[in-house]
Motif scaffolding. Structure first.
Motif, PDB file in Angstrom:
ATOM      1  N   VAL A   7     -15.413  55.096   3.948  1.00 16.94           N
ATOM      2  CA  VAL A   7     -14.246  55.098   4.833  1.00 16.94           C
ATOM      3  C   VAL A   7     -13.365  53.896   4.526  1.00 16.94           C
ATOM      4  O   VAL A   7     -12.143  54.004   4.433  1.00 16.94           O
ATOM      5  N   GLU A   8     -13.981  52.730   4.367  1.00 19.26           N
ATOM      6  CA  GLU A   8     -13.206  51.526   4.061  1.00 19.26           C
ATOM      7  C   GLU A   8     -12.462  51.678   2.742  1.00 19.26           C
ATOM      8  O   GLU A   8     -11.281  51.322   2.641  1.00 19.26           O
ATOM      9  N   ASP A   9     -13.113  52.224   1.727  1.00 16.85           N
ATOM     10  CA  ASP A   9     -12.449  52.456   0.437  1.00 16.85           C
ATOM     11  C   ASP A   9     -11.276  53.425   0.591  1.00 16.85           C
ATOM     12  O   ASP A   9     -10.211  53.222  -0.005  1.00 16.85           O
ATOM     13  N   ALA A  10     -11.458  54.472   1.395  1.00 10.91           N
ATOM     14  CA  ALA A  10     -10.384  55.441   1.616  1.00 10.91           C
ATOM     15  C   ALA A  10      -9.197  54.783   2.323  1.00 10.91           C
ATOM     16  O   ALA A  10      -8.041  55.024   1.971  1.00 10.91           O
ATOM     17  N   LEU A  11      -9.478  53.928   3.308  1.00  6.65           N
ATOM     18  CA  LEU A  11      -8.396  53.260   4.026  1.00  6.65           C
ATOM     19  C   LEU A  11      -7.684  52.234   3.149  1.00  6.65           C
ATOM     20  O   LEU A  11      -6.479  52.012   3.299  1.00  6.65           O
ATOM     21  N   LYS A  12      -8.400  51.629   2.225  1.00  5.78           N
ATOM     22  CA  LYS A  12      -7.730  50.747   1.261  1.00  5.78           C
ATOM     23  C   LYS A  12      -6.815  51.568   0.361  1.00  5.78           C
ATOM     24  O   LYS A  12      -5.782  51.082  -0.092  1.00  5.78           O
ATOM     25  N   GLY A  13      -7.176  52.825   0.155  1.00  5.92           N
ATOM     26  CA  GLY A  13      -6.295  53.733  -0.574  1.00  5.92           C
ATOM     27  C   GLY A  13      -4.992  53.974   0.170  1.00  5.92           C
ATOM     28  O   GLY A  13      -3.933  54.149  -0.448  1.00  5.92           O
ATOM     29  N   VAL A  14      -5.034  53.970   1.506  1.00  8.54           N
ATOM     30  CA  VAL A  14      -3.821  54.089   2.311  1.00  8.54           C
ATOM     31  C   VAL A  14      -2.925  52.874   2.061  1.00  8.54           C
ATOM     32  O   VAL A  14      -1.716  53.009   1.865  1.00  8.54           O
ATOM     33  N   VAL A  15      -3.531  51.687   2.043  1.00 12.35           N
ATOM     34  CA  VAL A  15      -2.774  50.458   1.765  1.00 12.35           C
ATOM     35  C   VAL A  15      -2.163  50.541   0.368  1.00 12.35           C
ATOM     36  O   VAL A  15      -0.974  50.259   0.183  1.00 12.35           O
ATOM     37  N   ARG A  16      -2.954  50.935  -0.610  1.00  9.30           N
ATOM     38  CA  ARG A  16      -2.481  51.057  -1.991  1.00  9.30           C
ATOM     39  C   ARG A  16      -1.299  52.036  -2.062  1.00  9.30           C
ATOM     40  O   ARG A  16      -0.277  51.751  -2.695  1.00  9.30           O
ATOM     41  N   SER A  17      -1.418  53.182  -1.387  1.00 11.11           N
ATOM     42  CA  SER A  17      -0.340  54.180  -1.398  1.00 11.11           C
ATOM     43  C   SER A  17       0.927  53.648  -0.732  1.00 11.11           C
ATOM     44  O   SER A  17       2.043  53.884  -1.219  1.00 11.11           O
ATOM     45  N   ALA A  18       0.779  52.936   0.377  1.00 13.75           N
ATOM     46  CA  ALA A  18       1.936  52.351   1.054  1.00 13.75           C
ATOM     47  C   ALA A  18       2.618  51.327   0.153  1.00 13.75           C
ATOM     48  O   ALA A  18       3.860  51.285   0.060  1.00 13.75           O
ATOM     49  N   MET A  19       1.811  50.503  -0.518  1.00 14.06           N
ATOM     50  CA  MET A  19       2.364  49.503  -1.437  1.00 14.06           C
ATOM     51  C   MET A  19       3.075  50.184  -2.611  1.00 14.06           C
ATOM     52  O   MET A  19       4.151  49.752  -3.025  1.00 14.06           O
ATOM     53  N   GLN A  20       2.473  51.256  -3.131  1.00 21.23           N
ATOM     54  CA  GLN A  20       3.072  51.982  -4.255  1.00 21.23           C
ATOM     55  C   GLN A  20       4.415  52.569  -3.845  1.00 21.23           C
ATOM     56  O   GLN A  20       5.400  52.467  -4.576  1.00 21.23           O
ATOM     57  N   LYS A  21       4.466  53.168  -2.665  1.00 25.30           N
ATOM     58  CA  LYS A  21       5.718  53.748  -2.167  1.00 25.30           C
ATOM     59  C   LYS A  21       6.779  52.657  -1.999  1.00 25.30           C
ATOM     60  O   LYS A  21       7.939  52.845  -2.362  1.00 25.30           O
ATOM     61  N   ALA A  22       6.382  51.506  -1.465  1.00 26.66           N
ATOM     62  CA  ALA A  22       7.319  50.397  -1.296  1.00 26.66           C
ATOM     63  C   ALA A  22       7.802  49.865  -2.641  1.00 26.66           C
ATOM     64  O   ALA A  22       8.963  49.470  -2.776  1.00 26.66           O
ATOM     65  N   SER A  23       6.922  49.872  -3.635  1.00 27.02           N
ATOM     66  CA  SER A  23       7.320  49.336  -4.945  1.00 27.02           C
ATOM     67  C   SER A  23       8.275  50.272  -5.675  1.00 27.02           C
ATOM     68  O   SER A  23       9.131  49.816  -6.427  1.00 27.02           O
ATOM     69  N   THR A  24       8.149  51.576  -5.449  1.00 21.74           N
ATOM     70  CA  THR A  24       9.027  52.526  -6.152  1.00 21.74           C
ATOM     71  C   THR A  24      10.282  52.869  -5.351  1.00 21.74           C
ATOM     72  O   THR A  24      11.360  52.980  -5.915  1.00 21.74           O
ATOM     73  N   ASP A  25      10.152  53.017  -4.022  1.00 17.14           N
ATOM     74  CA  ASP A  25      11.271  53.465  -3.183  1.00 17.14           C
ATOM     75  C   ASP A  25      11.871  52.364  -2.332  1.00 17.14           C
ATOM     76  O   ASP A  25      12.885  52.580  -1.668  1.00 17.14           O
ATOM     77  N   GLY A  26      11.220  51.202  -2.270  1.00 17.59           N
ATOM     78  CA  GLY A  26      11.639  50.154  -1.352  1.00 17.59           C
ATOM     79  C   GLY A  26      11.169  50.487   0.056  1.00 17.59           C
ATOM     80  O   GLY A  26      10.639  51.571   0.312  1.00 17.59           O
ATOM     81  N   LEU A  27      11.342  49.572   0.966  1.00 18.34           N
ATOM     82  CA  LEU A  27      10.963  49.793   2.364  1.00 18.34           C
ATOM     83  C   LEU A  27      12.178  50.337   3.105  1.00 18.34           C
ATOM     84  O   LEU A  27      13.178  49.647   3.263  1.00 18.34           O
ATOM     85  N   GLN A  28      12.078  51.577   3.528  1.00 19.42           N
ATOM     86  CA  GLN A  28      13.190  52.268   4.181  1.00 19.42           C
ATOM     87  C   GLN A  28      13.206  51.968   5.681  1.00 19.42           C
ATOM     88  O   GLN A  28      12.156  51.757   6.287  1.00 19.42           O
ATOM     89  N   GLY A  29      14.384  51.965   6.257  1.00 21.60           N
ATOM     90  CA  GLY A  29      14.521  51.772   7.694  1.00 21.60           C
ATOM     91  C   GLY A  29      13.976  50.427   8.131  1.00 21.60           C
ATOM     92  O   GLY A  29      14.225  49.406   7.506  1.00 21.60           O
ATOM     93  N   ASN A  30      13.186  50.455   9.192  1.00 18.93           N
ATOM     94  CA  ASN A  30      12.613  49.223   9.732  1.00 18.93           C
ATOM     95  C   ASN A  30      11.215  48.931   9.213  1.00 18.93           C
ATOM     96  O   ASN A  30      10.559  48.012   9.702  1.00 18.93           O
ATOM     97  N   HIS A  31      10.730  49.709   8.253  1.00 21.04           N
ATOM     98  CA  HIS A  31       9.376  49.484   7.746  1.00 21.04           C
ATOM     99  C   HIS A  31       9.257  48.082   7.159  1.00 21.04           C
ATOM    100  O   HIS A  31      10.159  47.600   6.475  1.00 21.04           O
ATOM    101  N   HIS A  32       8.159  47.425   7.459  1.00 15.71           N
ATOM    102  CA  HIS A  32       7.797  46.153   6.851  1.00 15.71           C
ATOM    103  C   HIS A  32       6.294  45.988   7.011  1.00 15.71           C
ATOM    104  O   HIS A  32       5.689  46.576   7.894  1.00 15.71           O
ATOM    105  N   PHE A  33       5.703  45.227   6.106  1.00 16.12           N
ATOM    106  CA  PHE A  33       4.253  45.096   6.069  1.00 16.12           C
ATOM    107  C   PHE A  33       3.846  43.664   6.365  1.00 16.12           C
ATOM    108  O   PHE A  33       4.435  42.722   5.853  1.00 16.12           O
TER     109      PHE A  33
END
Length: 163
Positions: A7-33
């Protein structure tokens, strides 16, 4: 089977995916980490002056002033401004203790591998290591991190076997 680790590895995958999206698309709207990580965890790369100021952990904010984010399978790298000085850092996902996006009230907490929680909630090393922190202190106060953390935090302790 070690389901809690899966479960922890899967949730780190969520972090990785969020970071990947931010790196390619930027942080849209009010999103910030908000990303809190152990500064002396193996594979973390920080300049000495930051290690001196934050010997155990640090919270970084990825919102307006970050550049050149690179997201890899085991870590991310990003350039940030610390006291108006551009600084490149590298953070393995295993060093992260919490991740939050307050704009959508989302948050995760992690127990880094090789660390165990004490009754007081602090993290201590499972195996003694003089180069690593013996506890994760309160989040440091820094102009980069003045905004208060908000949102729901999911703790994996609820899923861990307490025996």
């Amino acid at each position: 089977m070690d389901y809690s680790q899966m479960v922890e590895d899967a949730l780190k995958g969520v972090v990785r995916s969020a970071m990947q999206k931010a790196s390619t698309d930027g942080l849209q709207g009010n999103h910030h980490f908000y990303v809190t990580f152990l500064t002396r965890y193996e594979g973390v790369e920080l300049p000495d002056h930051l290690l001196e100021r934050y010997p155990n952990d640090i919270t970084i904010v990825l919102q307006h002033q970050y550049w050149d984010m690179e997201v890899n399978e085991d870590a991310f790298e990003v350039s940030l401004s610390f006291n108006k000085l551009p600084t490149r850092i590298r953070v393995p996902y295993d060093a992260i203790t919490s991740f939050a996006d307050p704009s959508v009230q989302f948050g995760l907490q992690f127990q880094p591998q090789g660390m165990e929680a004490t009754e007081g909630g602090n993290l201590v090393l499972s195996n003694a290591d003089d180069n690593a922190p013996d506890a994760a202190p309160d989040t440091p106060s820094d102009p980069v991190e003045e905004e208060e953390k908000q949102g729901e935090v999911v703790s994996l302790d609820a899923f861990r076997n307490k025996t």
